[in-house]
Enzyme design. Sequence first.
Site, mmCIF file in Angstrom:
data_model
loop_
_atom_site.group_PDB
_atom_site.id
_atom_site.type_symbol
_atom_site.label_atom_id
_atom_site.label_comp_id
_atom_site.label_asym_id
_atom_site.label_seq_id
_atom_site.Cartn_x
_atom_site.Cartn_y
_atom_site.Cartn_z
ATOM 1 N N CYS A 125 0.842 -1.190 0.000
ATOM 2 C CA CYS A 125 0.000 0.000 0.000
ATOM 3 C C CYS A 125 0.883 1.248 0.000
ATOM 4 C CB CYS A 125 -0.892 -0.018 1.239
ATOM 5 S SG CYS A 125 -1.689 1.544 1.618
ATOM 6 N N GLU A 126 0.641 2.164 -0.940
ATOM 7 C CA GLU A 126 1.488 3.356 -1.028
ATOM 8 C C GLU A 126 1.192 4.362 0.074
ATOM 9 O OE1 GLU A 126 -0.706 6.355 -4.158
ATOM 10 O OE2 GLU A 126 0.486 4.741 -4.996
ATOM 11 N N HIS A 127 0.105 4.160 0.819
ATOM 12 C CA HIS A 127 -0.231 5.094 1.896
ATOM 13 C C HIS A 127 0.413 4.729 3.224
ATOM 14 C CE1 HIS A 127 -3.990 5.699 -0.734
ATOM 15 N NE2 HIS A 127 -3.174 6.708 -0.942
ATOM 16 N N HIS A 128 0.660 3.434 3.437
ATOM 17 C CA HIS A 128 1.232 2.992 4.716
ATOM 18 C C HIS A 128 2.432 2.062 4.560
ATOM 19 C CE1 HIS A 128 -3.037 4.019 5.679
ATOM 20 N NE2 HIS A 128 -2.450 4.618 6.696
ATOM 21 N N GLN A 166 -4.836 -0.525 -5.164
ATOM 22 C CA GLN A 166 -5.337 -1.665 -5.936
ATOM 23 C C GLN A 166 -6.046 -1.232 -7.214
ATOM 24 O OE1 GLN A 166 -7.295 -4.725 -3.634
ATOM 25 N NE2 GLN A 166 -8.410 -5.475 -5.402
ATOM 26 N N HIS A 194 -5.745 -6.156 2.454
ATOM 27 C CA HIS A 194 -4.890 -4.993 2.707
ATOM 28 C C HIS A 194 -4.536 -4.963 4.190
ATOM 29 C CE1 HIS A 194 -5.859 -2.665 -1.129
ATOM 30 N NE2 HIS A 194 -6.604 -3.746 -1.198
ATOM 31 N N CYS A 196 -3.173 -2.617 5.698
ATOM 32 C CA CYS A 196 -3.478 -1.303 6.274
ATOM 33 C C CYS A 196 -4.895 -1.289 6.847
ATOM 34 C CB CYS A 196 -3.307 -0.192 5.225
ATOM 35 S SG CYS A 196 -4.285 -0.420 3.736
#
Length: 232
Positions: A125-128, A166, A194, A196
């Site tokens: 995940c590019e956010h976490h 995704q 995920h 996250c």
Amino acid sequence: MKQNETLWNTLPNHADLGELNIDDWGDDHLFSAYNTPLREDAFELSDVEKVAKIEGHFRAIMETLGLDLTDDSLNGTPHRVAKMYVKELFSGLNPANKPKATLFENKYKYNEMLVEKDISFYSNCEHHFVPIFGKAHVAYISSGKVIGLSKLNRIVQYFAKRPQVQERLTVQIAKELQQILQTEDVAIVMDAKHLCVASRGVQDDSSSTVTAFYGGKFQEDGTKSEFLKYLS
């Protein structure tokens, strides 16, 4: 392709993003572009130089957390993580690692859909920067050319090996296959967990996320239903 445009037409504009709580933004899995956001100088450093820089930064993170890096178990961790990032988990950022796809004449004159099910993929995940993992199901109808089956797996894995959302991952794989196979008739369904969601925030480890792309003939109800029947 109009049905797939809704994937990014619902995104807020940049002004709206500034008003969002940064944690909420990450939890909503927003993405800002179809292409992975990369700086122009992304490949000026060699892999060896990138590993060295990341090793130093990760060592600083561990020290900030209070870990004793003189311990035998921890001493090599910064290098291991840096090497894993560059050579494995995020190797799909470098176009030099894109699999070379060779097409073959469709000598068997097979004109029905070909479905490759249950392709395992692991992304982050590019956010976490925590794992996304699951199965991809890929289908296409030949326009006169066919591709080796293992290349479908490799293309999925190439785009998965980068910081991802995704929805973007699904579109990137589909558009790459459309270009390679010289046909609009490509469909993708991805089903993933995920971490996250499972290991932080709402902490729900039972749910999964499904995304899909239907191009060309797969936008027709009959063809789409046939594809989905093979997955059930």
